[in-house]
Design a protein around this motif. Structure first.
Motif, PDB file in Angstrom:
ATOM      1  N   ILE A 179     -14.378  -8.136  20.926  1.00  6.42           N
ATOM      2  CA  ILE A 179     -13.854  -6.794  20.680  1.00  6.42           C
ATOM      3  C   ILE A 179     -14.112  -5.902  21.892  1.00  6.42           C
ATOM      4  O   ILE A 179     -13.231  -5.157  22.331  1.00  6.42           O
ATOM      5  CB  ILE A 179     -14.468  -6.193  19.393  1.00  6.42           C
ATOM      6  CG1 ILE A 179     -13.965  -6.976  18.183  1.00  6.42           C
ATOM      7  CG2 ILE A 179     -14.130  -4.719  19.264  1.00  6.42           C
ATOM      8  CD1 ILE A 179     -14.649  -6.594  16.875  1.00  6.42           C
ATOM      9  N   THR A 180     -15.295  -5.997  22.468  1.00  2.79           N
ATOM     10  CA  THR A 180     -15.640  -5.184  23.640  1.00  2.79           C
ATOM     11  C   THR A 180     -14.760  -5.537  24.832  1.00  2.79           C
ATOM     12  O   THR A 180     -14.230  -4.657  25.505  1.00  2.79           O
ATOM     13  CB  THR A 180     -17.125  -5.374  24.009  1.00  2.79           C
ATOM     14  OG1 THR A 180     -17.923  -5.032  22.877  1.00  2.79           O
ATOM     15  CG2 THR A 180     -17.523  -4.517  25.189  1.00  2.79           C
ATOM     16  N   ALA A 188     -10.183  -4.295  28.345  1.00  8.03           N
ATOM     17  CA  ALA A 188      -8.912  -4.722  28.923  1.00  8.03           C
ATOM     18  C   ALA A 188      -7.792  -3.739  28.582  1.00  8.03           C
ATOM     19  O   ALA A 188      -6.974  -3.388  29.441  1.00  8.03           O
ATOM     20  CB  ALA A 188      -8.550  -6.121  28.439  1.00  8.03           C
ATOM     21  N   ILE A 189      -7.772  -3.268  27.359  1.00  9.06           N
ATOM     22  CA  ILE A 189      -6.754  -2.289  26.940  1.00  9.06           C
ATOM     23  C   ILE A 189      -6.940  -0.987  27.714  1.00  9.06           C
ATOM     24  O   ILE A 189      -5.969  -0.391  28.195  1.00  9.06           O
ATOM     25  CB  ILE A 189      -6.805  -2.065  25.420  1.00  9.06           C
ATOM     26  CG1 ILE A 189      -6.313  -3.328  24.702  1.00  9.06           C
ATOM     27  CG2 ILE A 189      -5.983  -0.854  25.016  1.00  9.06           C
ATOM     28  CD1 ILE A 189      -6.526  -3.310  23.198  1.00  9.06           C
TER      29      ILE A 189
END
Length: 76
Positions: A5-6, A11-12
């Motif tokens: 998730i991190t 990346a997003i």
């Protein structure tokens, strides 16, 4: 799971900020110059007019200041 998730969130965020671009004067491809006959020395006039116009050379105040010192803006 927390690492995935991190990494995904980072990346997003990286992709989102990479799309931010500052474009300066993109709509105007003309080249400007200055001409002056019997004018004050250019560097001194430019520096003084930058101070008077708040460092913004593209403003009307800057162009008028330069005109007072004998310089006329030209388009190449």
């Amino acid at each position: 799971m927390r690492k995935i998730i991190t990494v995904t969130a980072l990346a997003i965020a990286a992709l989102a900020t990479s799309a931010c671009v500052t474009v300066i004067d993109a709509g105007d491809s003309r080249d400007y110059g200055w001409s002056g006959e019997g004018a004050q020395p250019f560097d001194g006039a430019r520096d003084e007019c930058r101070e008077r116009a708040g460092r913004a050379e593209g403003t009307t105040a800057f162009v008028q200041c330069m005109a007072e010192k004998g310089w006329t803006r030209t388009v190449d």
